[in-house]
Motif scaffolding. Structure first.
Motif, PDB file in Angstrom:
ATOM      1  N   SER A  49     -26.547  45.656 -76.660  1.00  0.00           N
ATOM      2  CA  SER A  49     -25.659  44.490 -76.624  1.00  0.00           C
ATOM      3  C   SER A  49     -25.873  43.679 -77.899  1.00  0.00           C
ATOM      4  O   SER A  49     -26.996  43.235 -78.179  1.00  0.00           O
ATOM      5  CB  SER A  49     -25.957  43.626 -75.399  1.00  0.00           C
ATOM      6  OG  SER A  49     -25.209  42.437 -75.467  1.00  0.00           O
ATOM      7  N   LYS A  50     -24.801  43.494 -78.669  1.00  0.00           N
ATOM      8  CA  LYS A  50     -24.944  42.763 -79.928  1.00  0.00           C
ATOM      9  C   LYS A  50     -25.125  41.281 -79.667  1.00  0.00           C
ATOM     10  O   LYS A  50     -25.833  40.589 -80.391  1.00  0.00           O
ATOM     11  CB  LYS A  50     -23.708  43.021 -80.807  1.00  0.00           C
ATOM     12  CG  LYS A  50     -23.884  42.573 -82.236  1.00  0.00           C
ATOM     13  CD  LYS A  50     -22.755  43.086 -83.097  1.00  0.00           C
ATOM     14  CE  LYS A  50     -23.013  42.807 -84.556  1.00  0.00           C
ATOM     15  NZ  LYS A  50     -21.925  43.301 -85.391  1.00  0.00           N
ATOM     16  N   ARG A  51     -24.457  40.738 -78.654  1.00  0.00           N
ATOM     17  CA  ARG A  51     -24.591  39.314 -78.332  1.00  0.00           C
ATOM     18  C   ARG A  51     -24.945  39.113 -76.882  1.00  0.00           C
ATOM     19  O   ARG A  51     -24.605  39.787 -76.023  1.00  0.00           O
ATOM     20  CB  ARG A  51     -23.263  38.611 -78.612  1.00  0.00           C
ATOM     21  CG  ARG A  51     -23.025  38.467 -80.095  1.00  0.00           C
ATOM     22  CD  ARG A  51     -21.677  37.827 -80.402  1.00  0.00           C
ATOM     23  NE  ARG A  51     -21.434  37.916 -81.819  1.00  0.00           N
ATOM     24  CZ  ARG A  51     -20.915  38.985 -82.400  1.00  0.00           C
ATOM     25  NH1 ARG A  51     -20.560  40.021 -81.693  1.00  0.00           N
ATOM     26  NH2 ARG A  51     -20.734  38.981 -83.706  1.00  0.00           N
TER      27      ARG A  51
END
Length: 169
Positions: A167-169
């Motif tokens: 998950s990037k954010r």
């Protein structure tokens, strides 16, 4: 003495003298011993077969072709026809169907691995019972242990190689 060696016979004499005349007394390493059948006092040959996590102890002796695995008939223990076919492969390659009784005990793994282990054990035992069958079994690849096993799970991974979702954010 080394200057007098002119032929292979002279070399053999020198080697025999250096060893003290003991050459050829080791029964395990003589060429004749490598091709002798290996049987116990009951006329059976024994071998251990392995596949994945399964280990099979296999005894073969001349008989009617009855296969017993862990005290059960082959058709009962290995109910799937594919597994029964795997067990019959060494006999098919060597043209010895119905000539040997097989008694096997197998531990570990699942049914597929156990069938492969029994096949490996039968092949090794056939080769020990009759060394002339070795060529056919070796050419078919039945004397080689299939060393593929399940890869272990690593820390920080969901399985052996699968990562958790990023998950990037």
């Amino acid at each position: 003495m080394a200057d007098e060696i002119k032929s292979l016979e002279d070399l053999a004499e020198v080697v025999t003298e250096d060893i003290g005349g003991v050459q050829g007394t080791d029964p395990v390493h003589t060429p004749e011993a490598l091709h002798e059948p290996v049987r116990d006092e009951l006329g059976r040959s024994y071998a251990t077969g392995k596949r994945k996590d399964a280990i099979a102890r296999v005894w073969i002796k001349p008989g009617s072709g009855k296969v017993t695995v862990n005290g059960k008939e082959q058709n009962t223990y290995f109910a799937r026809p594919v597994l029964q076919m795997i067990l019959a492969q060494p006999f098919g390659i060597t043209n010895t169907e119905g000539q040997f009784d097989v008694y096997a005990t197998v531990k570990g793994g699942g049914l597929s691995g156990q069938a492969g282990a029994v096949k490996h054990g039968i092949s090794k035992a056939l080769q020990l019972y009759d060394p002339s069958l070795r060529g056919a079994l070796k050419a078919a690849g039945f004397l080689t242990r299939d060393s593929r096993v399940v890869e272990r799970k690593k820390y920080g991974k969901a399985k052996a190689r699968k990562s958790f979702q990023f998950s990037k954010r």
